[in-house]
Every structure is written in structure tokens, then in C-alpha cells.
Design a protein around this motif. Structure first.
Motif, PDB file in Angstrom:
ATOM      1  N   LEU A   7      47.004  49.700  13.941  1.00 12.18           N
ATOM      2  CA  LEU A   7      47.549  48.918  15.045  1.00 12.18           C
ATOM      3  C   LEU A   7      48.888  49.469  15.503  1.00 12.18           C
ATOM      4  CD1 LEU A   7      46.677  45.258  14.011  1.00 12.18           C
ATOM      5  CD2 LEU A   7      45.695  46.587  15.870  1.00 12.18           C
ATOM      6  N   SER A   8      49.709  49.896  14.570  1.00 10.74           N
ATOM      7  CA  SER A   8      51.011  50.438  14.970  1.00 10.74           C
ATOM      8  C   SER A   8      50.829  51.772  15.696  1.00 10.74           C
ATOM      9  CB  SER A   8      51.920  50.594  13.758  1.00 10.74           C
ATOM     10  OG  SER A   8      51.428  51.605  12.899  1.00 10.74           O
ATOM     11  N   THR A   9      49.807  52.538  15.312  1.00  6.22           N
ATOM     12  CA  THR A   9      49.531  53.797  15.997  1.00  6.22           C
ATOM     13  C   THR A   9      49.101  53.527  17.433  1.00  6.22           C
ATOM     14  OG1 THR A   9      48.863  54.791  13.914  1.00  6.22           O
ATOM     15  CG2 THR A   9      48.182  55.916  15.918  1.00  6.22           C
ATOM     16  N   MET A  10      48.223  52.533  17.617  1.00 11.19           N
ATOM     17  CA  MET A  10      47.766  52.196  18.967  1.00 11.19           C
ATOM     18  C   MET A  10      48.914  51.648  19.804  1.00 11.19           C
ATOM     19  SD  MET A  10      44.725  53.116  19.481  1.00 11.19           S
ATOM     20  CE  MET A  10      44.303  52.237  20.953  1.00 11.19           C
ATOM     21  N   SER A  11      49.757  50.795  19.208  1.00 15.30           N
ATOM     22  CA  SER A  11      50.871  50.255  19.977  1.00 15.30           C
ATOM     23  C   SER A  11      51.882  51.355  20.317  1.00 15.30           C
ATOM     24  CB  SER A  11      51.535  49.111  19.218  1.00 15.30           C
ATOM     25  OG  SER A  11      52.129  49.588  18.031  1.00 15.30           O
ATOM     26  N   SER A  12      52.057  52.319  19.427  1.00 14.12           N
ATOM     27  CA  SER A  12      52.969  53.410  19.756  1.00 14.12           C
ATOM     28  C   SER A  12      52.372  54.302  20.843  1.00 14.12           C
ATOM     29  CB  SER A  12      53.301  54.231  18.513  1.00 14.12           C
ATOM     30  OG  SER A  12      52.163  54.906  18.042  1.00 14.12           O
ATOM     31  N   PHE A  13      51.026  54.474  20.833  1.00 17.70           N
ATOM     32  CA  PHE A  13      50.364  55.241  21.890  1.00 17.70           C
ATOM     33  C   PHE A  13      50.574  54.571  23.238  1.00 17.70           C
ATOM     34  CE2 PHE A  13      46.536  55.713  24.520  1.00 17.70           C
ATOM     35  CZ  PHE A  13      46.616  57.071  24.792  1.00 17.70           C
ATOM     36  N   PHE A  14      50.327  53.261  23.289  1.00 18.69           N
ATOM     37  CA  PHE A  14      50.520  52.548  24.551  1.00 18.69           C
ATOM     38  C   PHE A  14      51.993  52.491  24.944  1.00 18.69           C
ATOM     39  CE2 PHE A  14      46.336  50.603  23.441  1.00 18.69           C
ATOM     40  CZ  PHE A  14      45.646  51.168  24.503  1.00 18.69           C
ATOM     41  N   GLY A  15      52.878  52.495  23.968  1.00 20.04           N
ATOM     42  CA  GLY A  15      54.302  52.553  24.263  1.00 20.04           C
ATOM     43  C   GLY A  15      54.685  53.872  24.918  1.00 20.04           C
ATOM     44  N   VAL A  16      54.109  54.966  24.419  1.00 25.23           N
ATOM     45  CA  VAL A  16      54.368  56.281  25.013  1.00 25.23           C
ATOM     46  C   VAL A  16      53.806  56.338  26.431  1.00 25.23           C
ATOM     47  CG1 VAL A  16      53.789  58.740  24.845  1.00 25.23           C
ATOM     48  CG2 VAL A  16      54.502  57.491  22.809  1.00 25.23           C
ATOM     49  N   VAL A  17      52.591  55.797  26.622  1.00 26.49           N
ATOM     50  CA  VAL A  17      51.987  55.782  27.962  1.00 26.49           C
ATOM     51  C   VAL A  17      52.838  54.948  28.913  1.00 26.49           C
ATOM     52  CG1 VAL A  17      49.995  54.991  29.291  1.00 26.49           C
ATOM     53  CG2 VAL A  17      49.656  56.235  27.162  1.00 26.49           C
ATOM     54  N   ALA A  18      53.286  53.771  28.464  1.00 27.00           N
ATOM     55  CA  ALA A  18      54.124  52.910  29.310  1.00 27.00           C
ATOM     56  C   ALA A  18      55.439  53.613  29.653  1.00 27.00           C
ATOM     57  CB  ALA A  18      54.392  51.592  28.604  1.00 27.00           C
ATOM     58  N   LYS A  19      56.006  54.319  28.703  1.00 22.14           N
ATOM     59  CA  LYS A  19      57.254  55.043  28.951  1.00 22.14           C
ATOM     60  C   LYS A  19      57.040  56.148  29.985  1.00 22.14           C
ATOM     61  CE  LYS A  19      60.844  57.524  26.433  1.00 22.14           C
ATOM     62  NZ  LYS A  19      61.239  58.063  25.127  1.00 22.14           N
ATOM     63  N   GLN A  20      55.918  56.879  29.882  1.00 22.30           N
ATOM     64  CA  GLN A  20      55.617  57.940  30.836  1.00 22.30           C
ATOM     65  C   GLN A  20      55.397  57.372  32.239  1.00 22.30           C
ATOM     66  OE1 GLN A  20      55.442  61.348  30.626  1.00 22.30           O
ATOM     67  NE2 GLN A  20      56.419  61.089  28.634  1.00 22.30           N
ATOM     68  N   VAL A  21      54.694  56.237  32.313  1.00 21.53           N
ATOM     69  CA  VAL A  21      54.421  55.634  33.618  1.00 21.53           C
ATOM     70  C   VAL A  21      55.714  55.149  34.260  1.00 21.53           C
ATOM     71  CG1 VAL A  21      53.316  53.653  34.732  1.00 21.53           C
ATOM     72  CG2 VAL A  21      52.020  55.071  33.157  1.00 21.53           C
ATOM     73  N   LYS A  22      56.617  54.597  33.444  1.00 17.39           N
ATOM     74  CA  LYS A  22      57.897  54.130  33.997  1.00 17.39           C
ATOM     75  C   LYS A  22      58.742  55.297  34.507  1.00 17.39           C
ATOM     76  CE  LYS A  22      58.297  49.913  31.300  1.00 17.39           C
ATOM     77  NZ  LYS A  22      58.983  49.231  30.209  1.00 17.39           N
ATOM     78  N   SER A  23      58.699  56.417  33.795  1.00 20.31           N
ATOM     79  CA  SER A  23      59.525  57.544  34.221  1.00 20.31           C
ATOM     80  C   SER A  23      58.842  58.389  35.300  1.00 20.31           C
ATOM     81  CB  SER A  23      59.889  58.415  33.018  1.00 20.31           C
ATOM     82  OG  SER A  23      58.716  58.967  32.448  1.00 20.31           O
ATOM     83  N   HIS A  24      57.495  58.322  35.393  1.00 17.75           N
ATOM     84  CA  HIS A  24      56.744  59.074  36.402  1.00 17.75           C
ATOM     85  C   HIS A  24      55.741  58.144  37.090  1.00 17.75           C
ATOM     86  CE1 HIS A  24      58.339  62.786  34.745  1.00 17.75           C
ATOM     87  NE2 HIS A  24      57.933  62.408  33.548  1.00 17.75           N
ATOM     88  N   PRO A  25      56.180  57.357  38.065  1.00 19.54           N
ATOM     89  CA  PRO A  25      55.280  56.393  38.698  1.00 19.54           C
ATOM     90  C   PRO A  25      54.119  57.043  39.453  1.00 19.54           C
ATOM     91  CG  PRO A  25      57.448  56.331  39.734  1.00 19.54           C
ATOM     92  CD  PRO A  25      57.534  57.272  38.580  1.00 19.54           C
ATOM     93  N   ALA A  26      54.192  58.326  39.726  1.00 18.26           N
ATOM     94  CA  ALA A  26      53.090  59.006  40.406  1.00 18.26           C
ATOM     95  C   ALA A  26      51.860  59.122  39.501  1.00 18.26           C
ATOM     96  CB  ALA A  26      53.520  60.379  40.866  1.00 18.26           C
TER      97      ALA A  26
END
Length: 94
Positions: A7-26
Motif C-alpha cells: 500500500l505504501s508503494t502504491m501511495s508513493s507511486f500515486f504521489g509521484v504521479v500527482a507531483k508530476q501532474v502538478k509540475s507539468h499540467p500538460a
């Protein structure tokens, strides 16, 4: 426990994706179309596996499911200019 690590691996994966989307909205349309395509492909595969008469899951009770189909039963996903209610039986009984 093992599941907590997963679960922590999945939450960290989604955290990385959310961080990328916030920094690159395209990237938002890319994620939308990729997830939509993956969802549609899984649904198409599921429908083909469950509804297609060529697929037999129960070989003991129904070894040839294509012989059990009525002539007016639609099994194709998309039919163009075809009215299945008007079809007559054109094959022998087995």
C-alpha cells in the motif's frame, strides 16, 4: 506486514504521479487518454470473453455454445443495417 508495504508503494507511486501532474499540467490529457484506453481495452476483452459464442468456459455442460444460439440472438457488438428480430432459422438442429 506485506500488504502495508504494498500500500505504501502504491501511495508513493500515486504521489509521484500527482507531483508530476502538478509540475507539468500538460500531462493531464496524456493520463486521461492512456487510462481511458486501458479501461476500454479491459472492458472489450471482458465482453469478448463473456458474451462471444466462440468462447466456451464450460466444456462439460455446454461444449459447443454456438449451437445453442437462437437465430435472432445478437452477439456482435456493432451491426450495421441488420435486424436480428427478422432472421429465420437456417440451420439444422444438432
Amino acid at each position: 506486514s506485506r500488504s502495508a508495504g504494498g500500500l505504501s508503494t502504491m501511495s508513493s507511486f500515486f504521489g509521484v504521479v500527482a507531483k508530476q501532474v502538478k509540475s507539468h499540467p500538460a500531462l493531464i490529457p496524456l493520463f486521461i487518454f492512456i487510462s481511458g484506453g486501458a479501461t476500454m481495452s479491459v472492458l472489450a476483452l471482458t465482453r469478448a470473453a463473456l458474451k462471444n459464442p466462440d468462447v466456451s468456459w464450460d466444456h462439460k455442460n455446454n461444449p459447443e455454445p454456438w449451437n445453442q444460439m437462437e437465430p435472432n440472438q445478437q452477439y456482435k457488438l456493432l451491426t450495421v443495417n441488420m435486424d436480428y428480430t427478422k432472421l429465420k432459422k437456417d440451420r439444422p438442429d444438432f
